[in-house]
Design an enzyme around this catalytic site. Structure first.
Site, mmCIF file in Angstrom:
data_model
loop_
_atom_site.group_PDB
_atom_site.id
_atom_site.type_symbol
_atom_site.label_atom_id
_atom_site.label_comp_id
_atom_site.label_asym_id
_atom_site.label_seq_id
_atom_site.Cartn_x
_atom_site.Cartn_y
_atom_site.Cartn_z
ATOM 1 N N GLY A 255 -13.393 -4.040 0.006
ATOM 2 C CA GLY A 255 -14.688 -3.683 -0.071
ATOM 3 C C GLY A 255 -15.002 -2.450 -1.160
ATOM 4 N N LYS B 268 -19.926 -16.956 -0.134
ATOM 5 C CA LYS B 268 -21.442 -16.791 -0.172
ATOM 6 C C LYS B 268 -21.974 -15.848 -1.215
ATOM 7 C CE LYS B 268 -21.372 -17.281 4.907
ATOM 8 N NZ LYS B 268 -21.770 -16.430 6.006
ATOM 9 N N GLY C 297 -10.629 -8.579 -1.685
ATOM 10 C CA GLY C 297 -9.411 -8.733 -1.178
ATOM 11 C C GLY C 297 -8.769 -10.008 -1.094
ATOM 12 N N ARG D 288 0.797 -1.219 0.007
ATOM 13 C CA ARG D 288 0.125 -0.248 -0.040
ATOM 14 C C ARG D 288 0.911 1.265 -0.041
ATOM 15 N NH1 ARG D 288 -4.993 -2.314 3.896
ATOM 16 N NH2 ARG D 288 -6.056 -2.876 2.090
HETATM 17 P P1 ADP Z 1 -13.172 -11.519 -2.250
HETATM 18 O O1 ADP Z 1 -12.349 -11.049 -0.912
HETATM 19 O O2 ADP Z 1 -12.151 -11.573 -3.110
HETATM 20 O O3 ADP Z 1 -14.238 -10.806 -2.406
HETATM 21 P P2 ADP Z 1 -14.824 -13.532 -0.818
HETATM 22 O O4 ADP Z 1 -14.524 -12.852 0.596
HETATM 23 O O5 ADP Z 1 -16.003 -13.209 -1.445
HETATM 24 O O6 ADP Z 1 -13.880 -13.172 -1.845
HETATM 25 O O7 ADP Z 1 -14.554 -15.057 -0.717
HETATM 26 C C1 ADP Z 1 -13.253 -15.722 -0.343
HETATM 27 C C2 ADP Z 1 -13.496 -16.666 0.275
HETATM 28 O O8 ADP Z 1 -14.228 -17.804 -0.259
HETATM 29 C C3 ADP Z 1 -12.100 -17.662 0.589
HETATM 30 O O9 ADP Z 1 -11.620 -17.620 1.711
HETATM 31 C C4 ADP Z 1 -12.417 -19.100 0.020
HETATM 32 O O10 ADP Z 1 -11.889 -20.069 0.895
HETATM 33 C C5 ADP Z 1 -14.103 -19.161 0.158
HETATM 34 N N1 ADP Z 1 -14.445 -20.411 -0.834
HETATM 35 C C6 ADP Z 1 -14.272 -20.307 -1.994
HETATM 36 N N2 ADP Z 1 -14.713 -21.539 -2.694
HETATM 37 C C7 ADP Z 1 -15.442 -22.167 -1.311
HETATM 38 C C8 ADP Z 1 -16.102 -23.099 -1.218
HETATM 39 N N3 ADP Z 1 -16.326 -23.916 -2.302
HETATM 40 N N4 ADP Z 1 -16.699 -23.450 0.144
HETATM 41 C C9 ADP Z 1 -16.279 -22.801 1.051
HETATM 42 N N5 ADP Z 1 -15.659 -21.425 0.830
HETATM 43 C C10 ADP Z 1 -15.108 -21.288 -0.411
HETATM 44 MG MG MG Z 2 -12.881 -11.470 1.241
#
Ligand code: ADP
Ligand code: MG
Length: 397
Positions: free
Chosen positions: A377, A198, A354, A36
């Site tokens: 975010g 999710k 993230g 950063r």
């Molecule tokens: P980002 O931070 O890129 O927006 P998210 O926070 O939405 O991504 O999701 C990241 C998390 O999703 C990771 O920690 C990963 O382990 C989890 N994840 C991905 N696929 C699965 C799955 N099939 N079951 C459970 N968790 C999952």
């Molecule tokens: Mg995340």
């Protein structure tokens, strides 16, 4: 971008109050990841070279409105000085007479870092009196903290009421250009890859992208709520049972939009989410009972790579599987590699979120795509089609 930028203002001899994002990880008083700080260097150097006085401000951690030496920005000042090869003065506070004295003593080209803004609860409350005190320290304002732009805080929003012009720094500009261009004026085909754990965190993103993109490639945990909603068998895979109706609704909306909502045909499944477990491949809608899907499968990897390679604009948010565990990193890695290949072939590729950014770093591919957003975010809210208060507050071009 319809906002003024640092290139459009006079900096020479000016006190330039800059909101940066120096919310860096610390260990025993040392910065353990200076990404950063590095990202803000172009803006800081520009001010120094133009003969301006750079007064930097940031938050660090969650001190909850109290002074806490463990969350001092001092280590960031030390690291910044090393990176600049020039001294950086650490101010004793972020507002007050002592700080005014430090700022008044500055020479053109010098850099001062103010102490943690969140030592004051007024920062997150966007208190106007506090914002006014910050504003007094500068002749103009630059926001280079894209990662904080989705919050209306005193240093990102309130301060702009009292100091003009308020312009975008280079990092902010880059973020807005890539994310904005991808969404507003994409070269087509335009494909979004959405994953993560999710559905609930991504509903607004899906809704915003339906009708805008040509295809949404779904991966990660949310895929299984979609399959369940269609009557599939998902075993013990992550399920948001209160989101089944919504999943159904989104599938219906996709049906009547021009966007293809594509679910992963196959998945890698296991008995337990831990490293060293045996994995097998299953149809995503026929996960055996007792097993859970932790990654997209090989057929999906091929399908998604082909869709990505045929696209001219690709936005990716959310890992395809539990990439933190090597056994389930393959899908995320394959998508990352496809993005790299697409970039080489001339596509615009943007990664937001993230964990997705962390995956790109982990694979050593962050530099190989057009843009990896620094704001988890904030990039998500951007993809949701929301206006970011820290951006809205900047002076129109
Ligand atoms: P980002 O931070 O890129 O927006 P998210 O926070 O939405 O991504 O999701 C990241 C998390 O999703 C990771 O920690 C990963 O382990 C989890 N994840 C991905 N696929 C699965 C799955 N099939 N079951 C459970 N968790 C999952
Ligand atoms: Mg995340």
């Amino acid at each position: 971008m319809n906002k003024q930028t640092i290139d459009q203002v006079e900096l020479s001899g000016k006190r330039v109050l800059v909101r940066v994002d120096f919310n860096v990880p610390l260990d025993e008083g040392k910065v353990t990841d200076d990404t950063r700080i590095r990202e803000s260097l172009p803006t800081i150097k520009k001010i120094m070279q133009a003969g301006g006085k750079a007064i930097l401000m940031s938050h660090l951690g969650r001190p909850k409105g109290k002074k806490n030496p463990d969350m001092s920005l001092m280590p960031a000042a030390v690291r910044l000085a090393e990176l600049l090869g020039r001294p950086v003065t650490m101010a004793p506070d972020c507002i007050g007479d002592e700080v005014v004295k430090v700022v008044n003593a500055m020479q053109p080209g010098q850099v001062v870092l103010l102490e943690n803004l969140r030592f004051y609860a007024e920062e997150e409350k966007n208190d106007p009196e506090f914002a006014k005190k910050l504003a007094k320290l500068g002749d103009l304002y630059v926001n280079d903290a894209f990662g904080s732009a989705h919050r209306a805080h005193a240093s990102t929003e309130g301060v702009t009421q009292f100091i003009k012009p308020a312009v975008a720094g280079y990092l902010m500009q880059k973020e807005l250009e890539y994310l904005g261009k991808a969404l507003a004026n994409p070269a087509r085909p335009f494909v979004a890859v959405l994953g993560g754990s999710k559905i609930s965190g991504k509903i607004d993103v899906i809704e915003n992208l339906l009708g805008k993109v040509d295809a949404i490639l779904v991966g990660g945990g949310m895929a299984y709520t979609f399959y369940k909603a269609q009557g599939g068998e998902i075993g013990e895979s992550i399920l948001e049972s209160d989101k089944l109706d919504l999943a159904h609704e989104l599938l219906g909306k996709a049906e009547s939009s021009k966007t293809d909502l594509i679910l992963p045909p196959d998945s890698r499944v296991c008995d337990e989410l831990k490293s060293g477990v045996a994995t097998s491949v299953s149809a995503s809608d026929k996960v055996p009972s007792g097993k859970l899907a932790a990654d997209i499968g090989p057929e999906t990897e091929k399908l998604y790579a082909a869709k990505i390679l045929a696209a001219k604009t690709i936005v990716w948010n959310g890992p395809m599987g539990v990439f933190e565990i090597d056994e389930f990193a393959s899908g995320t890695r394959k998508v990352a590699e496809a993005l790299v290949q697409a970039t080489k072939a001339g596509a615009v590729t943007v990664v937001g979120g993230g964990d997705s950014a962390a995956a790109m770093e982990k694979f050593g591919l962050a530099k190989e795509v057009s843009h990896v957003s620094t704001g988890g975010g904030a990039s998500l809210e951007f993809l949701e089609g929301k206006q970011l208060p820290g951006v809205v507050a900047l002076t129109d071009a």
